[in-house]
Motif scaffolding. Structure first.
Motif, PDB file in Angstrom:
ATOM      1  N   ARG A  47       6.068  12.631 -13.052  1.00 56.92           N
ATOM      2  CA  ARG A  47       5.670  11.420 -13.189  1.00 56.92           C
ATOM      3  C   ARG A  47       4.906  11.164 -14.321  1.00 56.92           C
ATOM      4  N   ALA A  48       4.732  12.082 -15.006  1.00 57.99           N
ATOM      5  CA  ALA A  48       4.214  12.183 -16.174  1.00 57.99           C
ATOM      6  C   ALA A  48       4.923  11.909 -17.691  1.00 57.99           C
ATOM      7  N   LEU A  82       9.790  14.337 -22.013  1.00 59.88           N
ATOM      8  CA  LEU A  82       9.074  14.830 -23.107  1.00 59.88           C
ATOM      9  C   LEU A  82       9.037  16.334 -23.150  1.00 59.88           C
ATOM     10  N   ALA A  83       8.981  17.064 -21.988  1.00 59.13           N
ATOM     11  CA  ALA A  83       9.205  18.426 -21.756  1.00 59.13           C
ATOM     12  C   ALA A  83      10.148  19.083 -20.820  1.00 59.13           C
ATOM     13  N   ALA A  97       3.778  16.740 -21.838  1.00 61.84           N
ATOM     14  CA  ALA A  97       4.206  15.241 -21.743  1.00 61.84           C
ATOM     15  C   ALA A  97       3.254  14.200 -22.212  1.00 61.84           C
ATOM     16  N   ARG A  98       1.968  14.651 -21.606  1.00 65.83           N
ATOM     17  CA  ARG A  98       0.915  13.775 -21.764  1.00 65.83           C
ATOM     18  C   ARG A  98       0.316  13.815 -23.426  1.00 65.83           C
ATOM     19  N   SER A  99       0.334  14.901 -23.666  1.00 66.76           N
ATOM     20  CA  SER A  99       0.025  15.254 -25.232  1.00 66.76           C
ATOM     21  C   SER A  99       1.069  14.563 -26.065  1.00 66.76           C
ATOM     22  N   THR A 100       2.158  14.668 -25.796  1.00 72.94           N
ATOM     23  CA  THR A 100       3.309  14.147 -26.811  1.00 72.94           C
ATOM     24  C   THR A 100       3.192  12.351 -26.630  1.00 72.94           C
ATOM     25  N   ARG A 101       2.832  11.875 -25.239  1.00 71.64           N
ATOM     26  CA  ARG A 101       2.591  10.400 -25.284  1.00 71.64           C
ATOM     27  C   ARG A 101       1.379  10.051 -25.969  1.00 71.64           C
ATOM     28  N   ALA A 102       0.286  10.977 -26.041  1.00 74.14           N
ATOM     29  CA  ALA A 102      -0.720  10.455 -26.583  1.00 74.14           C
ATOM     30  C   ALA A 102      -0.634  10.325 -28.299  1.00 74.14           C
ATOM     31  N   ASN A 103       0.135  11.562 -28.631  1.00 77.22           N
ATOM     32  CA  ASN A 103       0.267  11.456 -29.907  1.00 77.22           C
ATOM     33  C   ASN A 103       1.111  10.450 -30.665  1.00 77.22           C
ATOM     34  N   ARG A 104       1.956  10.075 -29.784  1.00 77.63           N
ATOM     35  CA  ARG A 104       2.812   8.968 -30.246  1.00 77.63           C
ATOM     36  C   ARG A 104       1.897   7.678 -30.137  1.00 77.63           C
ATOM     37  N   ALA A 105       1.126   7.487 -29.153  1.00 77.35           N
ATOM     38  CA  ALA A 105       0.052   6.382 -29.222  1.00 77.35           C
ATOM     39  C   ALA A 105      -0.800   6.366 -30.513  1.00 77.35           C
TER      40      ALA A 105
END
Length: 140
Positions: free
Chosen positions: A62-63, A68-69, A113-121
């Motif tokens: 879900r994340a 992303l991972a 996955a959350r880290s990658t999404r946060a880095n993109r944001a």
């Protein structure tokens, strides 16, 4: 007057063949007893841990871990299959160990996955700020 001290030499008795056989027999019997005791103490089926590991995989998916991972998520899924197999073969200690590893791997995939999404944001926000600064500089 001094009396000279002479060291006493203790004669070491070498064990007889019969004593060695008896010692070996006792050692073998002890090892067998410990092995049987280890086999007799079975742990309960780790059904709750397996449910938690499945839930961890679902949370990672879900994340966005599939995108992303994917490596970490696939490792978790493969270990889940191995844990399910161990469970059906009543290898509960192995199933417990694997389910714990699945939970760790799935949480790693989720965090990545959350880290990658946060880095993109964060990168998008930086870019928006850069563009805004350029527009402000042009307007002056």
């Amino acid at each position: 007057m001094h009396t000279p001290i002479t060291p006493r030499v203790l004669a070491l008795n070498t064990p007889s063949r019969q004593q060695l056989v008896r010692l070996f027999g006792i050692t073998a019997l002890t090892a067998l007893t410990l092995t049987l005791m280890a086999c007799a103490t079975k742990i309960a089926a780790p059904t709750q841990e397996l449910a938690l590991s499945r839930a961890a995989i679902e949370a990672a998916a879900r994340a966005g871990a599939a995108e992303l991972a994917p490596t970490e998520l696939n490792i978790a899924r493969q270990k889940q299959v191995m844990a399910d197999t161990a469970m059906t073969q009543e290898q509960y200690d192995r199933a417990l160990l694997l389910s714990n590893e699945v939970q760790v791997d799935a949480r790693l995939a989720e965090a990545k996955a959350r880290s990658t999404r946060a880095n993109r944001a964060a990168g998008e926000i930086r870019e928006d700020g850069r563009v805004l600064r350029q527009e402000i500089n042009r307007a002056q």
